[in-house]
Design a protein around this motif. Structure first.
Motif, PDB file in Angstrom:
ATOM      1  N   ASP A 235       0.749  -1.229   0.028  1.00 39.53           N
ATOM      2  CA  ASP A 235       0.162  -0.078   0.030  1.00 39.53           C
ATOM      3  C   ASP A 235       0.977   1.336   0.030  1.00 39.53           C
ATOM      4  O   ASP A 235       0.347   2.202   0.185  1.00 39.53           O
ATOM      5  N   LYS A 236       2.233   1.193  -0.279  1.00 36.63           N
ATOM      6  CA  LYS A 236       3.075   2.247  -0.059  1.00 36.63           C
ATOM      7  C   LYS A 236       3.750   2.488  -1.366  1.00 36.63           C
ATOM      8  O   LYS A 236       4.018   1.570  -2.276  1.00 36.63           O
ATOM      9  N   VAL A 237       3.446   4.034  -2.053  1.00 31.33           N
ATOM     10  CA  VAL A 237       4.161   4.301  -3.295  1.00 31.33           C
ATOM     11  C   VAL A 237       5.219   5.447  -2.720  1.00 31.33           C
ATOM     12  O   VAL A 237       4.788   6.282  -2.400  1.00 31.33           O
ATOM     13  N   ALA A 238       6.652   5.219  -3.221  1.00 31.90           N
ATOM     14  CA  ALA A 238       7.559   6.214  -3.041  1.00 31.90           C
ATOM     15  C   ALA A 238       7.861   6.664  -4.241  1.00 31.90           C
ATOM     16  O   ALA A 238       7.844   6.152  -5.398  1.00 31.90           O
ATOM     17  N   CYS A 239       7.942   7.960  -4.414  1.00 29.53           N
ATOM     18  CA  CYS A 239       8.346   8.921  -5.677  1.00 29.53           C
ATOM     19  C   CYS A 239       9.578   9.893  -5.416  1.00 29.53           C
ATOM     20  O   CYS A 239       9.581  10.231  -4.368  1.00 29.53           O
ATOM     21  N   TYR A 240      10.188   9.792  -6.340  1.00 33.26           N
ATOM     22  CA  TYR A 240      11.176  11.221  -6.715  1.00 33.26           C
ATOM     23  C   TYR A 240      10.795  11.595  -7.721  1.00 33.26           C
ATOM     24  O   TYR A 240      10.613  11.307  -8.889  1.00 33.26           O
ATOM     25  N   LEU A 241      10.554  13.160  -7.482  1.00 31.24           N
ATOM     26  CA  LEU A 241       9.726  14.057  -8.345  1.00 31.24           C
ATOM     27  C   LEU A 241      10.677  15.236  -8.628  1.00 31.24           C
ATOM     28  O   LEU A 241      11.446  15.552  -7.794  1.00 31.24           O
ATOM     29  N   ILE A 242      10.541  15.769  -9.820  1.00 31.99           N
ATOM     30  CA  ILE A 242      11.094  17.241  -9.985  1.00 31.99           C
ATOM     31  C   ILE A 242      10.031  18.126 -10.388  1.00 31.99           C
ATOM     32  O   ILE A 242       9.386  17.907 -11.303  1.00 31.99           O
ATOM     33  N   PHE A 243      10.214  19.279  -9.711  1.00 37.33           N
ATOM     34  CA  PHE A 243       9.310  20.508  -9.976  1.00 37.33           C
ATOM     35  C   PHE A 243       9.953  21.370 -10.731  1.00 37.33           C
ATOM     36  O   PHE A 243      11.131  21.776 -10.371  1.00 37.33           O
ATOM     37  N   GLU A 244       9.499  22.023 -11.784  1.00 36.05           N
ATOM     38  CA  GLU A 244      10.075  23.226 -12.776  1.00 36.05           C
ATOM     39  C   GLU A 244       8.887  24.139 -13.004  1.00 36.05           C
ATOM     40  O   GLU A 244       8.146  23.857 -13.344  1.00 36.05           O
ATOM     41  N   GLY A 245       9.267  25.510 -12.737  1.00 36.97           N
ATOM     42  CA  GLY A 245       8.458  26.423 -13.035  1.00 36.97           C
ATOM     43  C   GLY A 245       9.000  27.809 -12.661  1.00 36.97           C
ATOM     44  O   GLY A 245      10.040  27.891 -12.137  1.00 36.97           O
ATOM     45  N   VAL A 246       8.204  28.883 -13.398  1.00 31.39           N
ATOM     46  CA  VAL A 246       8.684  30.187 -13.083  1.00 31.39           C
ATOM     47  C   VAL A 246       7.580  30.878 -12.061  1.00 31.39           C
ATOM     48  O   VAL A 246       6.690  30.572 -12.631  1.00 31.39           O
TER      49      VAL A 246
END
Length: 133
Positions: free
Chosen positions: A74-85
């Motif tokens: 029931d666990k989901v681990a994520c590595y994410l990248i946010f990009e914006g101005v």
């Protein structure tokens, strides 16, 4: 509504954030949803959505992509990248027009086919440094 596997559910969760579709995001969150950001002082679903919308409103056209995902039960681990101005007001603060790019780790827990918990770890100081340049 079609029942999604845990990986697809979490992918949809982040796509809805990127799409600024907070009504649909609320629908895939469990009624007992809790959000923990760095500290063990949780927000409920409405607090989470308000915080998320306030953050994302400052970055029109941002991307929030999953680069790695690991699923176990029931666990989901994520590595994410946010990009914006930061080109719009964010939580009442005028935009800086600075580009921001940061990574974060998230652990989501699924219950009854919905996201019941989200915990994130990121470097707030790095984000602030990018905003202040």
């Amino acid at each position: 509504m079609k029942i999604l596997n845990n990986a697809d559910l979490v992918t949809r969760f982040y796509q809805l954030i990127e799409d600024n579709n907070y009504a649909a995001l609320k629908e895939i969150c469990h009624e007992d949803f809790r959000f923990y950001s760095q500290l063990d002082t949780p927000l409920d679903i409405d607090g989470f959505l308000a915080q998320e919308k306030g953050n994302m409103d400052g970055f029109p056209g941002f991307t929030f992509r999953i680069h790695e995902m690991f699923v176990q039960n029931d666990k989901v681990a994520c590595y994410l990248i946010f990009e914006g101005v930061n080109s719009a007001t964010m939580h009442g603060v005028a935009p800086t027009n600075n580009s921001v790019r940061f990574s974060l780790m998230a652990m989501l827990t699924i219950k009854d086919g919905k996201v019941i918990e989200k915990r994130v770890h990121l470097n707030d100081a790095d984000i602030q440094k990018q905003l202040d340049r």
